[in-house]
Scaffold this motif. Sequence first.
Motif, PDB file in Angstrom:
ATOM      1  N   VAL A 224       0.820  -1.215   0.000  1.00 12.25           N
ATOM      2  CA  VAL A 224       0.000   0.000   0.000  1.00 12.25           C
ATOM      3  C   VAL A 224       0.852   1.262   0.000  1.00 12.25           C
ATOM      4  O   VAL A 224       0.336   2.369  -0.041  1.00 12.25           O
ATOM      5  CB  VAL A 224      -0.995   0.033   1.182  1.00 12.25           C
ATOM      6  CG1 VAL A 224      -1.957  -1.139   1.115  1.00 12.25           C
ATOM      7  CG2 VAL A 224      -0.274   0.095   2.528  1.00 12.25           C
ATOM      8  N   GLY A 225       2.179   1.087   0.056  1.00  8.67           N
ATOM      9  CA  GLY A 225       3.064   2.238  -0.057  1.00  8.67           C
ATOM     10  C   GLY A 225       3.558   2.816   1.247  1.00  8.67           C
ATOM     11  O   GLY A 225       4.012   3.966   1.284  1.00  8.67           O
ATOM     12  N   HIS A 226       3.495   2.031   2.328  1.00 14.31           N
ATOM     13  CA  HIS A 226       4.037   2.539   3.595  1.00 14.31           C
ATOM     14  C   HIS A 226       5.542   2.780   3.432  1.00 14.31           C
ATOM     15  O   HIS A 226       6.276   1.895   2.994  1.00 14.31           O
ATOM     16  CB  HIS A 226       3.776   1.534   4.715  1.00 14.31           C
ATOM     17  CG  HIS A 226       4.018   2.080   6.090  1.00 14.31           C
ATOM     18  ND1 HIS A 226       5.269   2.409   6.555  1.00 14.31           N
ATOM     19  CD2 HIS A 226       3.163   2.357   7.104  1.00 14.31           C
ATOM     20  CE1 HIS A 226       5.188   2.859   7.782  1.00 14.31           C
ATOM     21  NE2 HIS A 226       3.918   2.846   8.139  1.00 14.31           N
ATOM     22  N   PRO A 227       6.037   3.974   3.818  1.00 16.96           N
ATOM     23  CA  PRO A 227       7.436   4.313   3.546  1.00 16.96           C
ATOM     24  C   PRO A 227       8.448   3.758   4.539  1.00 16.96           C
ATOM     25  O   PRO A 227       9.651   3.793   4.268  1.00 16.96           O
ATOM     26  CB  PRO A 227       7.427   5.841   3.601  1.00 16.96           C
ATOM     27  CG  PRO A 227       6.342   6.163   4.589  1.00 16.96           C
ATOM     28  CD  PRO A 227       5.284   5.117   4.353  1.00 16.96           C
ATOM     29  N   TYR A 228       7.990   3.281   5.696  1.00 15.41           N
ATOM     30  CA  TYR A 228       8.957   2.843   6.717  1.00 15.41           C
ATOM     31  C   TYR A 228       8.399   1.651   7.469  1.00 15.41           C
ATOM     32  O   TYR A 228       7.787   1.785   8.525  1.00 15.41           O
ATOM     33  CB  TYR A 228       9.259   3.990   7.689  1.00 15.41           C
ATOM     34  CG  TYR A 228      10.470   3.773   8.565  1.00 15.41           C
ATOM     35  CD1 TYR A 228      10.629   2.623   9.337  1.00 15.41           C
ATOM     36  CD2 TYR A 228      11.468   4.730   8.651  1.00 15.41           C
ATOM     37  CE1 TYR A 228      11.732   2.425  10.141  1.00 15.41           C
ATOM     38  CE2 TYR A 228      12.585   4.549   9.464  1.00 15.41           C
ATOM     39  CZ  TYR A 228      12.707   3.387  10.201  1.00 15.41           C
ATOM     40  OH  TYR A 228      13.806   3.193  11.008  1.00 15.41           O
ATOM     41  N   VAL A 229       8.596   0.474   6.920  1.00 14.70           N
ATOM     42  CA  VAL A 229       8.177  -0.750   7.603  1.00 14.70           C
ATOM     43  C   VAL A 229       9.286  -1.778   7.436  1.00 14.70           C
ATOM     44  O   VAL A 229       9.801  -1.974   6.330  1.00 14.70           O
ATOM     45  CB  VAL A 229       6.825  -1.271   7.073  1.00 14.70           C
ATOM     46  CG1 VAL A 229       6.848  -1.503   5.568  1.00 14.70           C
ATOM     47  CG2 VAL A 229       6.430  -2.561   7.794  1.00 14.70           C
ATOM     48  N   GLU A 230       9.688  -2.393   8.529  1.00 14.36           N
ATOM     49  CA  GLU A 230      10.747  -3.397   8.506  1.00 14.36           C
ATOM     50  C   GLU A 230      10.303  -4.615   9.307  1.00 14.36           C
ATOM     51  O   GLU A 230       9.487  -4.499  10.229  1.00 14.36           O
ATOM     52  CB  GLU A 230      12.048  -2.832   9.090  1.00 14.36           C
ATOM     53  CG  GLU A 230      12.618  -1.672   8.292  1.00 14.36           C
ATOM     54  CD  GLU A 230      13.976  -1.233   8.794  1.00 14.36           C
ATOM     55  OE1 GLU A 230      14.542  -1.912   9.684  1.00 14.36           O
ATOM     56  OE2 GLU A 230      14.476  -0.204   8.311  1.00 14.36           O
ATOM     57  N   ILE A 231      10.849  -5.778   8.943  1.00 15.29           N
ATOM     58  CA  ILE A 231      10.560  -6.992   9.688  1.00 15.29           C
ATOM     59  C   ILE A 231      11.875  -7.699  10.000  1.00 15.29           C
ATOM     60  O   ILE A 231      12.774  -7.767   9.160  1.00 15.29           O
ATOM     61  CB  ILE A 231       9.600  -7.928   8.923  1.00 15.29           C
ATOM     62  CG1 ILE A 231       9.220  -9.129   9.794  1.00 15.29           C
ATOM     63  CG2 ILE A 231      10.160  -8.345   7.582  1.00 15.29           C
ATOM     64  CD1 ILE A 231       8.050  -9.936   9.252  1.00 15.29           C
ATOM     65  N   TYR A 232      11.979  -8.205  11.225  1.00 15.23           N
ATOM     66  CA  TYR A 232      13.149  -8.931  11.686  1.00 15.23           C
ATOM     67  C   TYR A 232      12.713 -10.306  12.193  1.00 15.23           C
ATOM     68  O   TYR A 232      11.778 -10.402  12.991  1.00 15.23           O
ATOM     69  CB  TYR A 232      13.838  -8.188  12.833  1.00 15.23           C
ATOM     70  CG  TYR A 232      14.386  -6.827  12.470  1.00 15.23           C
ATOM     71  CD1 TYR A 232      15.732  -6.666  12.144  1.00 15.23           C
ATOM     72  CD2 TYR A 232      13.567  -5.702  12.468  1.00 15.23           C
ATOM     73  CE1 TYR A 232      16.241  -5.416  11.823  1.00 15.23           C
ATOM     74  CE2 TYR A 232      14.060  -4.449  12.151  1.00 15.23           C
ATOM     75  CZ  TYR A 232      15.407  -4.312  11.828  1.00 15.23           C
ATOM     76  OH  TYR A 232      15.911  -3.064  11.509  1.00 15.23           O
ATOM     77  N   GLU A 233      13.405 -11.325  11.735  1.00 14.05           N
ATOM     78  CA  GLU A 233      13.194 -12.676  12.241  1.00 14.05           C
ATOM     79  C   GLU A 233      14.449 -13.080  13.006  1.00 14.05           C
ATOM     80  O   GLU A 233      15.553 -13.059  12.447  1.00 14.05           O
ATOM     81  CB  GLU A 233      12.946 -13.654  11.086  1.00 14.05           C
ATOM     82  CG  GLU A 233      12.740 -15.091  11.564  1.00 14.05           C
ATOM     83  CD  GLU A 233      12.621 -16.079  10.415  1.00 14.05           C
ATOM     84  OE1 GLU A 233      12.805 -15.657   9.242  1.00 14.05           O
ATOM     85  OE2 GLU A 233      12.365 -17.263  10.680  1.00 14.05           O
ATOM     86  N   LEU A 234      14.286 -13.454  14.273  1.00 14.83           N
ATOM     87  CA  LEU A 234      15.420 -13.786  15.115  1.00 14.83           C
ATOM     88  C   LEU A 234      15.673 -15.295  15.069  1.00 14.83           C
ATOM     89  O   LEU A 234      14.973 -16.079  15.735  1.00 14.83           O
ATOM     90  CB  LEU A 234      15.165 -13.322  16.553  1.00 14.83           C
ATOM     91  CG  LEU A 234      14.965 -11.808  16.713  1.00 14.83           C
ATOM     92  CD1 LEU A 234      14.733 -11.443  18.160  1.00 14.83           C
ATOM     93  CD2 LEU A 234      16.147 -11.049  16.165  1.00 14.83           C
ATOM     94  N   ASP A 235      16.641 -15.690  14.275  1.00 14.45           N
ATOM     95  CA  ASP A 235      16.942 -17.108  14.106  1.00 14.45           C
ATOM     96  C   ASP A 235      17.305 -17.763  15.437  1.00 14.45           C
ATOM     97  O   ASP A 235      18.120 -17.230  16.205  1.00 14.45           O
ATOM     98  CB  ASP A 235      18.123 -17.282  13.141  1.00 14.45           C
ATOM     99  CG  ASP A 235      17.732 -17.093  11.693  1.00 14.45           C
ATOM    100  OD1 ASP A 235      16.559 -16.789  11.442  1.00 14.45           O
ATOM    101  OD2 ASP A 235      18.601 -17.237  10.820  1.00 14.45           O
ATOM    102  N   GLY A 236      16.707 -18.916  15.698  1.00  6.80           N
ATOM    103  CA  GLY A 236      17.059 -19.697  16.873  1.00  6.80           C
ATOM    104  C   GLY A 236      16.332 -19.302  18.140  1.00  6.80           C
ATOM    105  O   GLY A 236      16.540 -19.921  19.185  1.00  6.80           O
ATOM    106  N   TYR A 237      15.459 -18.292  18.070  1.00 11.04           N
ATOM    107  CA  TYR A 237      14.746 -17.812  19.254  1.00 11.04           C
ATOM    108  C   TYR A 237      13.254 -18.117  19.125  1.00 11.04           C
ATOM    109  O   TYR A 237      12.634 -17.792  18.110  1.00 11.04           O
ATOM    110  CB  TYR A 237      14.942 -16.300  19.420  1.00 11.04           C
ATOM    111  CG  TYR A 237      16.346 -15.916  19.806  1.00 11.04           C
ATOM    112  CD1 TYR A 237      16.698 -15.729  21.141  1.00 11.04           C
ATOM    113  CD2 TYR A 237      17.332 -15.737  18.833  1.00 11.04           C
ATOM    114  CE1 TYR A 237      17.983 -15.366  21.497  1.00 11.04           C
ATOM    115  CE2 TYR A 237      18.622 -15.380  19.179  1.00 11.04           C
ATOM    116  CZ  TYR A 237      18.938 -15.204  20.512  1.00 11.04           C
ATOM    117  OH  TYR A 237      20.223 -14.857  20.862  1.00 11.04           O
TER     118      TYR A 237
END
Length: 263
Positions: A224-237
Motif C-alpha cells: 500500500v506504499g508505507h514508507p517505513y516498515v521493517e521486519i526482523y526474524e530472530l533465528d534460533g529464538y
Amino acid sequence: MKLRAFSIIAALAIYASAFGERKAAQISYDTPDRCFAKISYPDDSISHPVVVWFHGGGLTGGKAKIPAELKDTEYVIVSAEYQLLPDVEIDTCIDNAAKAITWVFNNIEQYGGDPSKIFIAGHSAGGYLASMVGLDKSRLAKYDIDADKIAGIIPFSGQAITHYEWRKIDKGFSPLKPTIDEHAPLYYVRPDAPPYIIISGDRELELYGRYEENAYLWRMLKLVGHPYVEIYELDGYNHGQMVHPGFHILKNNIKKILENNEK
C-alpha cells in the motif's frame, strides 16, 4: 529483513543508571483496578523519548513491569497494565491500551517525556494491542488523539490476525483457524501509519505461525506504499526467547527514526 541475532501517584523510588538517576512512579489512567501504569524516568529536566510497553500473556494474564532491558536508557518508560479476557471483551482490552496511550500523550511531559517522541511496543498480546491502537485510528480518535502522532509502532511477536484467545471465546475457533476481521491489525493496513518495526522469533519456533502472519502484514504495508516498515526474524529464538534480543532492535530503530525526523 532477516536478522541473525547475535548468539497520579507520587514517585516511589530513585535509582541510578548509566544515564544518571532515575525515578519510578505509578499512575492510574482509568478507574478499573488493572488500569494503571508503572513509569521509569530520568531525574533531569531534559525532554526524552518515550516507550509505552504492553505486557504479554495471551490477553488472559500477565502484569505490567518495566523491562530490564530498558531501565538503563535515556527513555521514559511507561509499562501499562490492562483488563483481561474473559472478564471483559476484547474491545475493552484495546480501549484500555488506547486510554493508556492517551494518558501518556496528555501527561508525559510531567515526567520528562517528549510527546512528539512516543513509541508504542509490547510482546505477544502487548504487541497485538500496540498494533491495533496504532493502525485503527478510531481507537485513539475517540479520545482526540491522532494515531499518526505516534513516533513508531514496534510489536514483538504480536498477532497480526484476530487474536487467538478472542477467536476461541467469540467463535469457538482453535488457534489454528485464522481470522481477519475488525479485531485484526491486518484489517487496518494503511500507507500513512507511523513507522512500523515488526520483530518475530524464528518461524520454525514461533507460536501458531506468528512469523508468517507478521510477514503478511509487512508485505501488505509495503504494497500500500508505507514508507517505513521493517521486519526482523530472530533465528534460533522461540516466542518467549526473542524478547531480550528484540530490545536491541527496538533501541536501534528508535535512534534511526529520531535521526530521520531531525533531517
